[in-house]
Design a protein around this motif. Sequence first.
Motif, PDB file in Angstrom:
ATOM      1  N   CYS A  34      -1.734  -3.316  14.313  1.00 30.82           N
ATOM      2  CA  CYS A  34      -1.396  -2.685  13.029  1.00 30.82           C
ATOM      3  C   CYS A  34      -2.632  -2.415  12.173  1.00 30.82           C
ATOM      4  O   CYS A  34      -2.526  -1.745  11.145  1.00 30.82           O
ATOM      5  N   ALA A  35      -3.777  -2.961  12.590  1.00 30.14           N
ATOM      6  CA  ALA A  35      -4.974  -2.819  11.757  1.00 30.14           C
ATOM      7  C   ALA A  35      -5.340  -1.363  11.461  1.00 30.14           C
ATOM      8  O   ALA A  35      -5.674  -1.040  10.314  1.00 30.14           O
ATOM      9  N   PRO A  36      -5.262  -0.435  12.460  1.00 32.12           N
ATOM     10  CA  PRO A  36      -5.598   0.960  12.138  1.00 32.12           C
ATOM     11  C   PRO A  36      -4.680   1.544  11.061  1.00 32.12           C
ATOM     12  O   PRO A  36      -5.133   2.278  10.179  1.00 32.12           O
ATOM     13  N   LEU A  37      -3.387   1.177  11.127  1.00 30.65           N
ATOM     14  CA  LEU A  37      -2.439   1.680  10.136  1.00 30.65           C
ATOM     15  C   LEU A  37      -2.779   1.132   8.744  1.00 30.65           C
ATOM     16  O   LEU A  37      -2.727   1.848   7.732  1.00 30.65           O
ATOM     17  N   MET A  38      -3.166  -0.172   8.713  1.00 29.96           N
ATOM     18  CA  MET A  38      -3.528  -0.781   7.434  1.00 29.96           C
ATOM     19  C   MET A  38      -4.751  -0.102   6.841  1.00 29.96           C
ATOM     20  O   MET A  38      -4.779   0.248   5.654  1.00 29.96           O
ATOM     21  N   ALA A  39      -5.760   0.107   7.674  1.00 33.53           N
ATOM     22  CA  ALA A  39      -6.973   0.753   7.191  1.00 33.53           C
ATOM     23  C   ALA A  39      -6.674   2.201   6.801  1.00 33.53           C
ATOM     24  O   ALA A  39      -7.126   2.689   5.763  1.00 33.53           O
ATOM     25  N   GLY A  40      -5.853   2.878   7.624  1.00 32.33           N
ATOM     26  CA  GLY A  40      -5.521   4.279   7.352  1.00 32.33           C
ATOM     27  C   GLY A  40      -4.804   4.433   6.018  1.00 32.33           C
ATOM     28  O   GLY A  40      -5.099   5.358   5.244  1.00 32.33           O
ATOM     29  N   ALA A  41      -3.879   3.518   5.726  1.00 36.97           N
ATOM     30  CA  ALA A  41      -3.135   3.595   4.465  1.00 36.97           C
ATOM     31  C   ALA A  41      -4.084   3.432   3.278  1.00 36.97           C
ATOM     32  O   ALA A  41      -3.955   4.122   2.259  1.00 36.97           O
ATOM     33  N   GLN A  42      -5.066   2.535   3.428  1.00 36.16           N
ATOM     34  CA  GLN A  42      -6.033   2.336   2.345  1.00 36.16           C
ATOM     35  C   GLN A  42      -6.856   3.603   2.113  1.00 36.16           C
ATOM     36  O   GLN A  42      -7.063   4.021   0.974  1.00 36.16           O
ATOM     37  N   VAL A  43      -7.325   4.199   3.212  1.00 31.03           N
ATOM     38  CA  VAL A  43      -8.116   5.426   3.090  1.00 31.03           C
ATOM     39  C   VAL A  43      -7.276   6.520   2.432  1.00 31.03           C
ATOM     40  O   VAL A  43      -7.745   7.256   1.553  1.00 31.03           O
ATOM     41  N   TRP A  44      -6.013   6.587   2.842  1.00 33.12           N
ATOM     42  CA  TRP A  44      -5.110   7.602   2.286  1.00 33.12           C
ATOM     43  C   TRP A  44      -4.991   7.442   0.764  1.00 33.12           C
ATOM     44  O   TRP A  44      -5.024   8.415   0.014  1.00 33.12           O
ATOM     45  N   VAL A  45      -4.855   6.188   0.309  1.00 33.52           N
ATOM     46  CA  VAL A  45      -4.750   5.932  -1.137  1.00 33.52           C
ATOM     47  C   VAL A  45      -6.008   6.445  -1.844  1.00 33.52           C
ATOM     48  O   VAL A  45      -5.922   7.176  -2.842  1.00 33.52           O
ATOM     49  N   TRP A  46      -7.174   6.092  -1.316  1.00 35.34           N
ATOM     50  CA  TRP A  46      -8.414   6.472  -2.007  1.00 35.34           C
ATOM     51  C   TRP A  46      -8.650   7.969  -1.952  1.00 35.34           C
ATOM     52  O   TRP A  46      -9.250   8.545  -2.846  1.00 35.34           O
ATOM     53  N   ARG A  47      -8.166   8.636  -0.896  1.00 33.07           N
ATOM     54  CA  ARG A  47      -8.336  10.094  -0.812  1.00 33.07           C
ATOM     55  C   ARG A  47      -7.345  10.816  -1.722  1.00 33.07           C
ATOM     56  O   ARG A  47      -7.671  11.820  -2.335  1.00 33.07           O
ATOM     57  N   THR A  48      -6.116  10.286  -1.801  1.00 34.15           N
ATOM     58  CA  THR A  48      -5.068  10.983  -2.568  1.00 34.15           C
ATOM     59  C   THR A  48      -5.297  10.880  -4.072  1.00 34.15           C
ATOM     60  O   THR A  48      -5.028  11.817  -4.808  1.00 34.15           O
ATOM     61  N   PHE A  49      -5.765   9.713  -4.522  1.00 33.50           N
ATOM     62  CA  PHE A  49      -5.798   9.481  -5.964  1.00 33.50           C
ATOM     63  C   PHE A  49      -7.210   9.456  -6.537  1.00 33.50           C
ATOM     64  O   PHE A  49      -7.439   8.937  -7.618  1.00 33.50           O
ATOM     65  N   GLY A  50      -8.155   9.998  -5.796  1.00 32.75           N
ATOM     66  CA  GLY A  50      -9.529  10.059  -6.286  1.00 32.75           C
ATOM     67  C   GLY A  50      -9.646  10.953  -7.507  1.00 32.75           C
ATOM     68  O   GLY A  50      -8.652  11.481  -8.009  1.00 32.75           O
ATOM     69  N   THR A  84       0.831  -1.200   0.000  1.00 31.88           N
ATOM     70  CA  THR A  84       0.000   0.000   0.000  1.00 31.88           C
ATOM     71  C   THR A  84       0.872   1.258   0.000  1.00 31.88           C
ATOM     72  O   THR A  84       0.629   2.198  -0.768  1.00 31.88           O
ATOM     73  N   PHE A  85       1.888   1.270   0.856  1.00 22.33           N
ATOM     74  CA  PHE A  85       2.750   2.458   0.913  1.00 22.33           C
ATOM     75  C   PHE A  85       3.632   2.571  -0.330  1.00 22.33           C
ATOM     76  O   PHE A  85       3.985   3.679  -0.736  1.00 22.33           O
ATOM     77  N   LEU A  86       3.965   1.442  -0.958  1.00 21.88           N
ATOM     78  CA  LEU A  86       4.735   1.522  -2.201  1.00 21.88           C
ATOM     79  C   LEU A  86       3.898   2.213  -3.280  1.00 21.88           C
ATOM     80  O   LEU A  86       4.402   3.042  -4.039  1.00 21.88           O
ATOM     81  N   GLY A  87       2.594   1.872  -3.322  1.00 20.50           N
ATOM     82  CA  GLY A  87       1.708   2.538  -4.272  1.00 20.50           C
ATOM     83  C   GLY A  87       1.660   4.039  -4.019  1.00 20.50           C
ATOM     84  O   GLY A  87       1.724   4.845  -4.949  1.00 20.50           O
ATOM     85  N   LEU A  88       1.587   4.415  -2.743  1.00 20.97           N
ATOM     86  CA  LEU A  88       1.577   5.848  -2.398  1.00 20.97           C
ATOM     87  C   LEU A  88       2.889   6.503  -2.826  1.00 20.97           C
ATOM     88  O   LEU A  88       2.903   7.632  -3.308  1.00 20.97           O
ATOM     89  N   TRP A  89       4.002   5.767  -2.670  1.00 20.66           N
ATOM     90  CA  TRP A  89       5.300   6.344  -3.025  1.00 20.66           C
ATOM     91  C   TRP A  89       5.424   6.506  -4.541  1.00 20.66           C
ATOM     92  O   TRP A  89       5.808   7.560  -5.031  1.00 20.66           O
ATOM     93  N   ILE A  90       5.050   5.469  -5.294  1.00 21.25           N
ATOM     94  CA  ILE A  90       5.218   5.514  -6.757  1.00 21.25           C
ATOM     95  C   ILE A  90       4.375   6.639  -7.350  1.00 21.25           C
ATOM     96  O   ILE A  90       4.838   7.428  -8.169  1.00 21.25           O
ATOM     97  N   PHE A  91       3.111   6.672  -6.954  1.00 22.71           N
ATOM     98  CA  PHE A  91       2.179   7.593  -7.609  1.00 22.71           C
ATOM     99  C   PHE A  91       2.032   8.910  -6.853  1.00 22.71           C
ATOM    100  O   PHE A  91       1.299   9.789  -7.285  1.00 22.71           O
ATOM    101  N   GLY A  92       2.708   9.027  -5.710  1.00 21.83           N
ATOM    102  CA  GLY A  92       2.540  10.223  -4.889  1.00 21.83           C
ATOM    103  C   GLY A  92       3.542  11.337  -5.163  1.00 21.83           C
ATOM    104  O   GLY A  92       3.494  12.380  -4.527  1.00 21.83           O
ATOM    105  N   TRP A  93       4.488  11.102  -6.116  1.00 26.17           N
ATOM    106  CA  TRP A  93       5.471  12.160  -6.433  1.00 26.17           C
ATOM    107  C   TRP A  93       4.713  13.422  -6.841  1.00 26.17           C
ATOM    108  O   TRP A  93       3.824  13.364  -7.682  1.00 26.17           O
TER     109      TRP A  93
END
Lengths: 392, 290
Positions: free
Chosen positions: B262-278, A108-117
Amino acid sequence: MDVLDLARAQFAVTGSLHFLFVVLTLGLAPLVAVMQTLWTFGGKPVHERMTRFWGQIYLINYALGIVTGLVMEFQFGLSWSGLSHYAGDVFGAPLAIETLVAFFLESTFLGLWIFGWHRMPRRLHLACIWIVTLTAYVSAFWIMAANAFLQNPAGAVERGGRLVVEDFGAVLTNPMLAMALPHVAGAALLTGGSVIMGASAYQLFRRTAEQEFFTKSLRLGVSVASIGVVLAVGFGYAQFGPIGEFQPGKFDSPLAGLGLGFMILIGYLLQLVVLFVLLPVIRWLPRWRWAHPIVMLMTPLPFLAAILGWLAREAGRQPWLVYGRLTVADAMSPGLTPAMITTSLVAFTGVLGLLAVVDYLLIARLVRRGPAAATLGAAPLPPPERTPALSL
Amino acid sequence: MDILWTVLFAVLLIGYFALEGANIGLGMLLPALGRTQEGRDRIVAAMAPFVLAGEVWLVAVAGTLFGVYPQAEGEVLFGLYPLVVCLLVSWIVRDAGLWFRRRADGPAWRAGWDRMICLGSWGLALSWGAALTALATGLSITPAALAGAAALAALLAFHGRAFASWLLPGGAAGTVATGTTTVATGTTEAAGELSGAVLGGAAGRLPGPAAGAGRGAAALAGTACLAAAPAAALLAGTAPWLLEHTAPADTLNVLSLMILPCAPLMAGAQVWVWRTFGPRRAADRFPSFF
């Protein structure tokens, strides 16, 4: 070959392929993270370009690490269901923790790193690559913990014909893990350092215009390879203690013995050249064009040593899957037919083998083209002008 | 504790179909939605940031299966042997397409890997449909698996289309066309207005299309539920069987201790992805890695 040989061949081929890519991923990740840290806090453009170029090589390599890893994860259930049946209550735990705590976060964080530049604050973006690096090593820890359990099933007792957890602390402090993990980490750093070293030597040998870029890179590669080779060789020898105690006669089989012998030979050679030839002349090495072909020729050696080391560790465990408890033959899925295993063997090795060749050619292509060809983190295009509005 | 882990397992499998299902569906429709290379580039660029975060759900499902239901893991995977092999090969081919399509030049290279993305996505959808059907009929691969494969492929394609509408509100080809129109100066007033409307819609500048984006999100959530429905129904049916095959309490305690913090971090990272790249038009300015 009978079904068992074919199933073992499938595991050996996919496992070796996976390890070839993983060992470089583990070696490059911290280096890319360090380059980006230097850029974030120092602000020198060369560090940004180094992050993007070596980061892209790291990513192309990562692609095959993922897809070979997928096959590894599912192969336990496909070919070796006897393992989860007998030892899954113990062996399954480190694998589950690895996928959830380490790989889930890493990917998940790798995806953020690759596409987050350019799309997230710089320090958060930097944090992403450090989390990726950290979780990659956490992954290595849990996979090695699982493997160490197969070598020496500490912390488990047999109850009702199956192994159950007695002391999970003993699973984590397995003597077959403690020295092997830093050995693998050292081998990874040696591999990462060697690839950077070899690629930089190639560019400098061709009288690249990017002198500063590859001079810095070559020096970084030599430094990291030096640290790696010391760790790999030191902790390699440290493993003989626990192996003698828990697996006497491990290297008596010809395959394991040959793997061990040649790995040690390569280890010595690399230690001699990196530590006693390249490191002392690190200041002048970038300008000594005659020495660059030697550095280039060394690049495949850490990969070869990694495979031989893996071969020695795994072949030396035969005929046991869980040492002293469960044989490989008993662990094989009951009902596995030659047709099934042959089809999957051909499918997996064919597809993955082909992709591995393509992947290495793509890495070589990027090395040849140099930093200007790196597209990772390229600058955003200017926003499109709204000409129709102006023309109205 | 065994109930908690069964719930977590269900969340992971449902999460896979709801989130990664969108990427699979979009991959299936890649040649249909992106008829030109430019169109396909835009679609892949829009979905790319979600792929890594999506496929990890299945890796986690497999890991949990091994850790929490070791007695079921071998039985399920071996029982579905040909389907699991198809699924893995399709997954590998789809991922290779994504990672490799921009790594070399030339239209043939990229178009070829785009076909692999489409092929792999179809393979994933069909093998999943067949696998879910086989699981529902007691691990036997029957002709009903074909119907199941077709049904799930249809559901995922539908989900993929909703994902595309949410990500690229102007449509892949549409926005490309307007993008070039805005650069070209000699357009007619009507075309200018039209492109302005589509561009504005994509950027969420006009009140109408902004509401449209909200509708897109609601539609996406709806198709996500549809895509995950077969897996959810199967989980509901097999929950008693799974519970019988749960690892002993000692193992579950170890897993809980190590994983739950670690579950909150896992869920948080997923939310971050969907918010950043929407869906944001600005994304078009960033050269995509995939």
